[in-house]
Design an enzyme around this catalytic site. Structure first.
Site, PDB file in Angstrom:
ATOM      1  N   LYS A  22       0.965  -1.536  -0.133  1.00 40.29           N
ATOM      2  CA  LYS A  22      -0.082  -0.326   0.149  1.00 40.29           C
ATOM      3  C   LYS A  22       0.729   1.115  -0.060  1.00 40.29           C
ATOM      4  O   LYS A  22       0.975   2.271  -1.005  1.00 40.29           O
ATOM      5  CB  LYS A  22      -0.296   0.391   1.012  1.00 40.29           C
ATOM      6  CG  LYS A  22      -1.779   1.679   1.119  1.00 40.29           C
ATOM      7  CD  LYS A  22      -2.379   1.342   3.144  1.00 40.29           C
ATOM      8  CE  LYS A  22      -2.355   2.375   3.061  1.00 40.29           C
ATOM      9  NZ  LYS A  22      -1.193   3.264   4.190  1.00 40.29           N
ATOM     10  N   ASN A  23       1.638   1.424   0.849  1.00 40.46           N
ATOM     11  CA  ASN A  23       2.566   2.899   0.932  1.00 40.46           C
ATOM     12  C   ASN A  23       3.887   2.642   0.086  1.00 40.46           C
ATOM     13  O   ASN A  23       4.302   3.554  -0.041  1.00 40.46           O
ATOM     14  CB  ASN A  23       3.429   2.683   2.683  1.00 40.46           C
ATOM     15  CG  ASN A  23       2.472   2.777   3.440  1.00 40.46           C
ATOM     16  OD1 ASN A  23       0.501   3.040   3.084  1.00 40.46           O
ATOM     17  ND2 ASN A  23       2.524   2.793   4.654  1.00 40.46           N
ATOM     18  N   CYS A 117      -5.682   8.178   8.052  1.00 39.83           N
ATOM     19  CA  CYS A 117      -5.967   7.746   9.382  1.00 39.83           C
ATOM     20  C   CYS A 117      -5.930   8.851  10.351  1.00 39.83           C
ATOM     21  O   CYS A 117      -4.579   9.214  10.377  1.00 39.83           O
ATOM     22  CB  CYS A 117      -4.822   6.384   9.842  1.00 39.83           C
ATOM     23  SG  CYS A 117      -5.989   5.339   8.819  1.00 39.83           S
ATOM     24  N   ARG A 123      -0.888  15.399  13.072  1.00 41.70           N
ATOM     25  CA  ARG A 123       0.297  14.491  12.112  1.00 41.70           C
ATOM     26  C   ARG A 123       0.915  15.850  10.792  1.00 41.70           C
ATOM     27  O   ARG A 123       0.390  16.458  10.043  1.00 41.70           O
ATOM     28  CB  ARG A 123      -0.568  13.561  10.965  1.00 41.70           C
ATOM     29  CG  ARG A 123      -0.950  12.524  12.162  1.00 41.70           C
ATOM     30  CD  ARG A 123      -1.317  11.401  10.813  1.00 41.70           C
ATOM     31  NE  ARG A 123      -0.756  11.048   9.946  1.00 41.70           N
ATOM     32  CZ  ARG A 123      -0.831   9.502   9.399  1.00 41.70           C
ATOM     33  NH1 ARG A 123      -2.207   9.202   9.489  1.00 41.70           N
ATOM     34  NH2 ARG A 123      -0.257   8.953   8.490  1.00 41.70           N
ATOM     35  N   ILE A 125       3.474  18.786   8.816  1.00 37.32           N
ATOM     36  CA  ILE A 125       3.490  18.311   7.680  1.00 37.32           C
ATOM     37  C   ILE A 125       5.148  19.529   7.100  1.00 37.32           C
ATOM     38  O   ILE A 125       5.109  19.846   6.139  1.00 37.32           O
ATOM     39  CB  ILE A 125       3.189  18.266   5.873  1.00 37.32           C
ATOM     40  CG1 ILE A 125       2.148  19.634   6.382  1.00 37.32           C
ATOM     41  CG2 ILE A 125       2.255  17.267   5.731  1.00 37.32           C
ATOM     42  CD1 ILE A 125       1.603  19.695   4.790  1.00 37.32           C
ATOM     43  N   ASP A 307       3.973   0.647  12.810  1.00 36.37           N
ATOM     44  CA  ASP A 307       1.918   0.105  11.511  1.00 36.37           C
ATOM     45  C   ASP A 307       1.665  -1.412  11.664  1.00 36.37           C
ATOM     46  O   ASP A 307       0.970  -2.334  11.439  1.00 36.37           O
ATOM     47  CB  ASP A 307       2.165   0.376   9.733  1.00 36.37           C
ATOM     48  CG  ASP A 307       2.408   1.651   9.692  1.00 36.37           C
ATOM     49  OD1 ASP A 307       2.082   2.690  10.681  1.00 36.37           O
ATOM     50  OD2 ASP A 307       2.368   2.556   8.806  1.00 36.37           O
ATOM     51  N   ARG A 399      -9.724   0.465   3.653  1.00 39.95           N
ATOM     52  CA  ARG A 399      -8.631   1.178   2.684  1.00 39.95           C
ATOM     53  C   ARG A 399      -7.177   0.646   2.110  1.00 39.95           C
ATOM     54  O   ARG A 399      -5.896   0.683   1.186  1.00 39.95           O
ATOM     55  CB  ARG A 399      -8.260   2.639   3.995  1.00 39.95           C
ATOM     56  CG  ARG A 399      -9.194   3.363   4.013  1.00 39.95           C
ATOM     57  CD  ARG A 399      -9.354   4.530   5.080  1.00 39.95           C
ATOM     58  NE  ARG A 399      -7.799   5.164   4.477  1.00 39.95           N
ATOM     59  CZ  ARG A 399      -6.883   5.404   5.181  1.00 39.95           C
ATOM     60  NH1 ARG A 399      -7.211   5.781   6.197  1.00 39.95           N
ATOM     61  NH2 ARG A 399      -5.320   5.406   4.979  1.00 39.95           N
TER      62      ARG A 399
HETATM   63  N1  EPU Z   1       6.386  14.869  11.255  1.00 35.67           N
HETATM   64  C1  EPU Z   1       6.543  15.638  11.624  1.00 35.67           C
HETATM   65  N2  EPU Z   1       6.504  16.277  11.112  1.00 35.67           N
HETATM   66  C2  EPU Z   1       6.728  16.391   9.211  1.00 35.67           C
HETATM   67  C3  EPU Z   1       5.910  15.088   9.175  1.00 35.67           C
HETATM   68  C4  EPU Z   1       6.530  13.647  10.383  1.00 35.67           C
HETATM   69  O1  EPU Z   1       7.000  15.975  13.188  1.00 35.67           O
HETATM   70  O2  EPU Z   1       6.474  17.036   8.320  1.00 35.67           O
HETATM   71  C5  EPU Z   1       6.312  13.744  12.118  1.00 35.67           C
HETATM   72  C6  EPU Z   1       4.904  12.593  12.985  1.00 35.67           C
HETATM   73  O3  EPU Z   1       4.218  13.521  13.912  1.00 35.67           O
HETATM   74  C7  EPU Z   1       5.884  11.441  13.323  1.00 35.67           C
HETATM   75  C8  EPU Z   1       7.051  11.662  12.723  1.00 35.67           C
HETATM   76  O4  EPU Z   1       7.188  12.272  12.141  1.00 35.67           O
HETATM   77  O5  EPU Z   1       5.371  11.298  14.878  1.00 35.67           O
HETATM   78  C9  EPU Z   1       6.903  10.026  11.645  1.00 35.67           C
HETATM   79  O6  EPU Z   1       5.892  10.512  10.238  1.00 35.67           O
HETATM   80  P1  EPU Z   1       6.002  10.663   9.103  1.00 35.67           P
HETATM   81  O7  EPU Z   1       5.644  11.627   7.987  1.00 35.67           O
HETATM   82  O8  EPU Z   1       7.176   8.663   8.923  1.00 35.67           O
HETATM   83  O9  EPU Z   1       4.489   9.770   8.965  1.00 35.67           O
HETATM   84  P2  EPU Z   1       3.369   9.868   7.271  1.00 35.67           P
HETATM   85  O10 EPU Z   1       4.777   9.898   6.355  1.00 35.67           O
HETATM   86  O11 EPU Z   1       2.796  10.771   7.487  1.00 35.67           O
HETATM   87  C10 EPU Z   1       3.292   7.057   6.656  1.00 35.67           C
HETATM   88  C11 EPU Z   1       2.859   6.244   6.319  1.00 35.67           C
HETATM   89  C12 EPU Z   1       1.935   5.775   8.187  1.00 35.67           C
HETATM   90  C13 EPU Z   1       2.687   5.385   9.255  1.00 35.67           C
HETATM   91  C14 EPU Z   1       4.669   6.386   8.849  1.00 35.67           C
HETATM   92  C15 EPU Z   1       5.537   5.958   9.770  1.00 35.67           C
HETATM   93  C16 EPU Z   1       2.007   6.225   4.214  1.00 35.67           C
HETATM   94  C17 EPU Z   1       0.537   6.747   3.638  1.00 35.67           C
HETATM   95  N3  EPU Z   1       1.684   6.816   5.543  1.00 35.67           N
HETATM   96  O12 EPU Z   1       3.398   8.413   6.934  1.00 35.67           O
HETATM   97  O13 EPU Z   1       1.538   4.483   7.489  1.00 35.67           O
HETATM   98  O14 EPU Z   1       2.760   5.395  10.032  1.00 35.67           O
HETATM   99  O15 EPU Z   1       4.704   6.597   7.401  1.00 35.67           O
HETATM  100  O16 EPU Z   1       5.910   5.307   9.280  1.00 35.67           O
HETATM  101  O17 EPU Z   1       2.848   5.944   3.472  1.00 35.67           O
HETATM  102  C18 EPU Z   1      -0.144   2.999   7.908  1.00 35.67           C
HETATM  103  O18 EPU Z   1       0.051   2.674   7.130  1.00 35.67           O
HETATM  104  O19 EPU Z   1      -1.102   2.025   8.658  1.00 35.67           O
HETATM  105  C19 EPU Z   1      -0.080   4.781   8.427  1.00 35.67           C
HETATM  106  C20 EPU Z   1      -0.296   4.841   9.226  1.00 35.67           C
END
Ligand code: EPU
Length: 431
Positions: A22-23, A117, A123, A125, A307, A399
């Site tokens: 998925k990811n 989710c 969350r 960016i 995850d 999803r």
């Molecule tokens: N974070 C920040 N600033 C940012 C981005 C992230 O502080 O600009 C923090 C987040 O708050 C969190 C940590 O960094 O504490 C990690 O977040 P990350 O950006 O790695 O998460 P993501 O890219 O939003 C993806 C997966 C998630 C998975 C996380 C961690 C996708 C679409 N989603 O999310 O997957 O939990 O990486 O491995 O790839 C799932 O598949 O169920 C899922 C939630």
């Protein structure tokens, strides 16, 4: 409204095939926007997040041809818009990858803020924005729309991520692929889907090195022309079925996996007394003795994946003794604990740590999923429990899990999908 009705207590035995990740898929589909030609993408999982992203691309003018159930030809060469502001953007987290892809291709992106989710907490960016700004874009967020604009085109930059972020690493790789000059991402995430995205982009004509390490170098290229790519198997889907066998007992051969990607999960299951045999592209998981307690801390790859945290917690509910689970990635990912409590589990959450006192068995109950992985964990609980579990909120599971119910029923589970439409109850036993 759709629910799963699970009659628990059956061990899982036989063989199961894992779908595409998925990811990885949700990063590779937006990446196709930057390719000036046809991308043939194979091993796509049939999940609603993929369907939503494909609808978004179509709205933007992409031509999508179905080759077979899991293979598509995507041609974005005629896409002329920089705006992706549709309502459906808010349904999925990965829609924010369109910022990097559109910025890279057109030097501008107007993208609705992502959904996806919500397992509690924010969350952010900020790391994405920091990177795009270093690459010469000015980024604003107004009325839920992120606008990123450059005066000409994106330029390469050295970017240090303050937190290891999967999403920021992917988005900045996308933004840098067609940039002028070299981008270096330091403290990059190393998840298998990051390597998969780099391999996809390189096979289309990009120049990306170091994916899978914490320093990724992207030399911008003028264009990418298309090609073929097959998505890697889903590490978390495989881990979820491994956890399911650990909870129910039985012996399962899980096919189409990369055992190396599963090591971080296998080591913890072995500590719990589960036997795991790695073969070339499959693993055999067997549990025929009582489960043992252990301690788990989630971390970015190659650490134990966040995850898989709810699924492993569910298995630990059935282990002898006191286990702990520390969430090292998200601020809060324990919403499912209240649902497990309805089934007789004993878990106490203290900040980022959950203390699990093992119980001899769980009991079926009406419960509700609040996100994708919580949903998977509750399915595992239902499979292992005595009696009937009725699980609500299954749209989250759909999803990200490809045909979970039919896969489970093919290995001995008893799960029915019940839909209620206009007061009428329709029950389907999926095989
Ligand atoms: N974070 C920040 N600033 C940012 C981005 C992230 O502080 O600009 C923090 C987040 O708050 C969190 C940590 O960094 O504490 C990690 O977040 P990350 O950006 O790695 O998460 P993501 O890219 O939003 C993806 C997966 C998630 C998975 C996380 C961690 C996708 C679409 N989603 O999310 O997957 O939990 O990486 O491995 O790839 C799932 O598949 O169920 C899922 C939630």
């Amino acid at each position: 409204m759709t629910k799963y009705v699970i009659n628990g207590g059956n061990p899982l035995n036989g063989e199961i095939e894992i779908s595409g990740a998925k990811n990885a898929a949700v990063a590779i589909i937006p990446a196709a926007l930057m390719v000036d030609g046809v991308c043939r993408i194979e091993n796509l999982p049939e999940i609603s997040d993929v369907k939503t992203l494909l609808s978004i691309l179509k709205e933007m003018g992409a031509k999508i041809r179905v080759v077979d159930k899991r293979t598509l030809d995507i041609d974005c060469s005629r896409v002329g818009t920089t705006a992706a502001t549709f309502d459906m953007m808010r349904r999925i987290r990965a829609s924010y990858y369109l910022i990097g892809a559109l910025l890279g291709r057109f030097g501008r992106a107007d993208v609705a803020m992502p959904g996806g989710c919500n397992f509690g907490g924010v969350r952010p960016i900020d790391q994405h924005i920091k990177g795009f700004t270093a690459m010469g874009a000015s980024v604003h967020v107004k009325n839920g729309i992120v606008t990123a604009v450059t005066s000409d085109m994106v330029r390469g930059a050295a970017i240090y991520l303050d937190v290891v972020s999967v999403g920021a690493t992917i988005n900045l790789m996308l933004g840098a692929t067609l940039a002028k000059g070299m981008t270096i991402i330091e403290n990059a995430a190393r998840e298998p889907h990051i390597v998969d995205l780099a391999n996809f982009l390189n096979s289309m004509g990009a120049d990306i090195r170091g994916a899978g390490t914490n320093e990724i170098k992207i030399r911008g290229v003028k264009c990418m022309n298309g090609g073929f790519y097959s998505i890697i198997p889903d590490q978390i889907e495989a881990g979820t079925y491994m956890a399911a066998v650990a909870a129910t007992g039985g012996r399962l051969c899980i096919r189409n996996v990369i055992p190396k990607h599963l090591e971080c999960i296998s080591v913890k299951l072995r500590e719990m007394g589960v036997t795991i045999v790695d073969l070339d592209d499959s693993v055999i998981v067997q549990r025929d003795a009582p489960l043992l307690k252990t301690h788990v801390k989630t971390l970015p790859y190659p650490g134990f994946p966040t995850d898989m945290q709810p699924q492993i917690a569910t298995v630990l509910c059935l282990a002898e003794g006191t286990s702990t689970i520390t969430e090292g990635v998200w601020d809060n990912r324990f919403k499912y604990v209240d649902e497990l409590a309805k089934m007789g589990s004993t878990i106490r959450v203290d900040g980022r740590t959950a203390v699990v006192e093992g119980v001899p068995y769980l009991t079926g109950a009406p419960i509700k999923a609040s996100d994708l992985r919580a949903g998977a964990a509750l399915v595992i609980a239902g499979l292992a429990a005595r009696g009937k579990t009725v699980l609500d909120g299954v749209q989250y599971i759909e999803r990200g899990y490809d045909k979970m119910v039919s896969k489970l029923n093919s290995i001995g589970a008893d799960v029915k999908i019940v839909s209620e439409r206009e007061g009428k109850k329709i029950t389907k036993k999926i095989v």
